[in-house]
Design a protein around this motif. Structure first.
Motif: not given
Lengths: 289, 352
Positions: A94, A131, A134-135, A137-140, A144, B350-351
């Motif tokens: 995360t 955030a 969040k990982r 992949v979920a961020l713009s 990031k 993971y992705q």
């Protein structure tokens, strides 16, 4: 003696054909004072990222060396943190864990609560509160790189190495994050070495801009002092009378003369002492003309 | 029945497009008979947590309920099976008394209490393929005695499944642990990798069953031989993919680990293994399949109790309905193990 010295660094790579070596750049000599923001601009393939990796200790120079605070810096370390072009966030961690990984290593003596508080402070600083879990992949892209900046600033490194940090971020977000970087840097005042090919970004952020010729066998041909006073912001910096002088000079160099070595195109090779031509635009001089 | 369903599940059709279109059709069409969630999710985790959308252009946009189509195809198959295996009732009209006596003497027909003849039900079993009703009847009797041990070699189906699963699990886990450790070692050391890779390439294509005589001779115990055959089947794919996955890690992860000065141990468990996890899981999945394929013939050849053994012993009994039942049990066991594996795989991948 300067805080960070890049001393006659030369890098060879094995040539693609397999026989012999190709010289990427030669005799890079840079002296950076504590708290200074220095940027290298050059075309792709001139070895500027390699130079940054050498300072970071991720690659070894073929000749020469890097001296940080009076000591040779060989091998990577927590005193020289890199902000990577493609963020280099661990996708299985995360946001919190990504930053905590660095903080835990930098301050091994800290308690769990101290680490949590420190990480949260830097997440808040880059505006990513909420955030934490969040990982990537979920961020713009912009978010990031905010994590990347938070991770870099959180371990309070002596030298911050920015490797084209905003190249993969859309133009509008880029400007916002550049200003956030200025804010963070104003409070921390780390020594920064940045590599970019965005001229506006370089002028906005840097004290000095080093211009590299095209590779192979690139060298640092010119050193441009950005004499626009701080504090700078994206809005005000372009109003400054010197802004376009500096910008045009750099672009002329990159477009017309990077092959030859100097902006007037007279030099046909690297000067033997390896020292770049120093270019300073003075406001007084501008007024006189 | 389960094995038939599996054929139709998106996992075995294997294409990204199949999955995407399944997901999308579910969004667009609200059928009066909605498919149960487990049906929709079947095999979705097969590529590590699923969720990868797109690529649906390969398949035409199909409207309709997959659940419905699956059931329809199954019904057609069962009806076709049933009618193609129906035996006409015995008709003595064309036959002389003498012929009937010969047939009765041979055991082809038996006299019923009312004086006429019918086909001998004992011989019926081996005459042609048994229909679905015969298999169902066989399944009912087997499942009723699932937990009964009648003799040394006649254990209930629940025991047989347990033996097969534990044999499979033992070989697979041992192989996976060794393969991952060795794979990481090879992945981190290019020279070692290049030195050992030729041997892996030679050993990998050898059928695990080809090892059996040698293993049996060496360990002198069919129980351990069966586990070792599974081990050999599961070792190579995981080893090769782990080494590949670790050696082709994205450099930045290692750079970050180097800059923040992670210890060797932390670097391995916090960065290298998690980063390579999706590739390693892919290797494990291939190993899983090949181990599952190997365990059945290993049991047959070694005579070790298990579902593979069940299939063979029913063949020896000339009980074809039993053989079909055993095949279905193998399918069900495979599906259950596979979905358990996918659940675990979803936890570690993971992705990007």
């Amino acid at each position: 003696m300067s805080f960070l010295q890049i001393d006659h660094v030369t890098k060879y790579f094995p040539s693609p054909s397999g026989d012999g070596q190709v010289c990427i750049f030669r005799d890079a000599t840079i002296e950076i004072e504590k708290g200074e923001f220095v940027t290298v601009i050059g075309h792709s393939g001139c070895g500027k990222s390699t130079l940054l990796n050498i300072i970071a200790g991720l690659e070894t120079p073929s000749e020469g060396g890097v001296i940080l605070n009076g000591r040779e810096a060989s091998g990577p370390g927590l005193d020289r943190m890199v902000v990577f072009q493609n963020f280099a966030l661990m996708p299985w961690m995360t946001v919190f864990e990504n930053i905590a990984l660095a903080v835990r290593s930098a301050y091994p003596e800290w308690s769990r609560d101290q680490i949590t508080a420190h990480v949260r402070k830097y997440i808040a600083l880059v505006g990513l509160k909420g955030a934490e879990d969040k990982r990537p992949v979920a961020l713009s892209g912009g978010m990031k790189q905010r994590v990347g900046l938070a991770r870099a600033f959180s371990i309070e490194p002596k030298v911050l190495l920015l490797d084209e940090p905003f190249a993969q971020i859309d133009a509008l977000t880029r400007g916002v994050i550049q200003e956030e970087l200025i804010q963070m840097w104003n409070t921390s005042r780390n020594t920064v070495f940045m590599v970019t090919h965005d001229v506006d970004e370089a002028i906005l952020l840097s004290d000095r801009i080093l211009l590299m010729t095209n590779g192979p066998e690139a060298w640092i041909a010119e050193m441009v002092h950005v004499t626009i006073p701080r504090p700078r912001s994206r809005e005000t910096v372009i109003e400054h009378p010197l802004y376009y002088k500096i910008r045009n000079h750099i672009i002329h160099f990159l477009v017309r003369h990077a092959k030859h070595g100097t902006s007037d195109g007279t030099s046909q090779g690297q000067p033997t002492d390896g020292a770049p031509v120093i270019v300073t635009f003075e406001q007084d001089a501008l007024a006189r003309h | 029945m389960e094995s038939i369903n599996q054929v139709l599940s998106p996992e075995t059709t294997g294409t990204e497009g199949a999955e995407a279109s399944l997901v999308r059709s579910d969004l667009q069409v609200r059928s009066p008979f909605p498919a149960p969630a487990w049906w929709e999710n079947w095999g979705k985790q097969a590529r590590g947590g699923g969720g990868k959308q797109g690529g649906g252009t390969m398949m035409s946009q199909t409207k309709g309920n997959p659940w419905f189509i699956s059931g329809f195809l199954l019904a057609i198959f069962l009806l076709a099976w049933h009618f193609s295996t129906l035996q006409p009732a015995f008709d003595p009209k064309e036959l002389t008394e003498n012929q009937l006596q010969v047939m009765e003497f041979n055991g082809d027909i038996v006299r019923t209490p009312d004086g006429s003849y019918t086909w001998n039900p004992e011989k019926e079993k081996v005459k042609g393929i048994p229909g679905p009703l015969a298999v169902l009847e066989k399944a009912r009797t087997e499942l009723a005695e699932a937990f009964v041990i009648k003799g040394t070699n006649d254990h209930g189906i629940a025991y047989l499944v347990f033996y097969t699963v534990s044999r499979f699990a033992g070989g697979f886990l041992a192989a996976s642990i060794i393969a991952v450790m060795l794979g990481v070692l090879l992945g981190l050391n290019r020279v070692l990798f290049r030195a050992i890779n030729p041997y892996i390439q030679i050993l990998k294509p050898i059928s695990p069953l080809a090892w059996m005589p040698l293993l049996l001779y060496t360990v002198k115990d069919p129980k351990w031989t069966a586990i070792l055959v599974v081990f050999m089947a599961a070792l190579w794919p995981t080893l090769a993919t782990t080494a590949f996955g670790v050696s082709s890690l994205r450099k930045e992860y290692l750079h970050v680990a180097a800059i923040v000065q992670l210890s060797w141990f932390k670097r391995l468990f916090k960065v290298i293994l998690p980063a390579a996890a999706p590739t390693i899981v892919n290797g494990l999945r291939i190993s899983f399949g090949s181990a599952l394929v190997a365990v059945v013939p290993a049991e047959m050849l070694l005579g070790e109790l298990g579902v593979g053994y069940l299939s063979w012993i029913e063949w020896n009994n000339l009980d074809i309905a039993g053989v079909i039942f055993a095949i279905l049990v193998v399918g069900v066991v495979g599906v259950i193990l596979d979905s358990g594996f996918n659940k675990l795989a979803g936890l570690v991948t993971y992705q990007e």
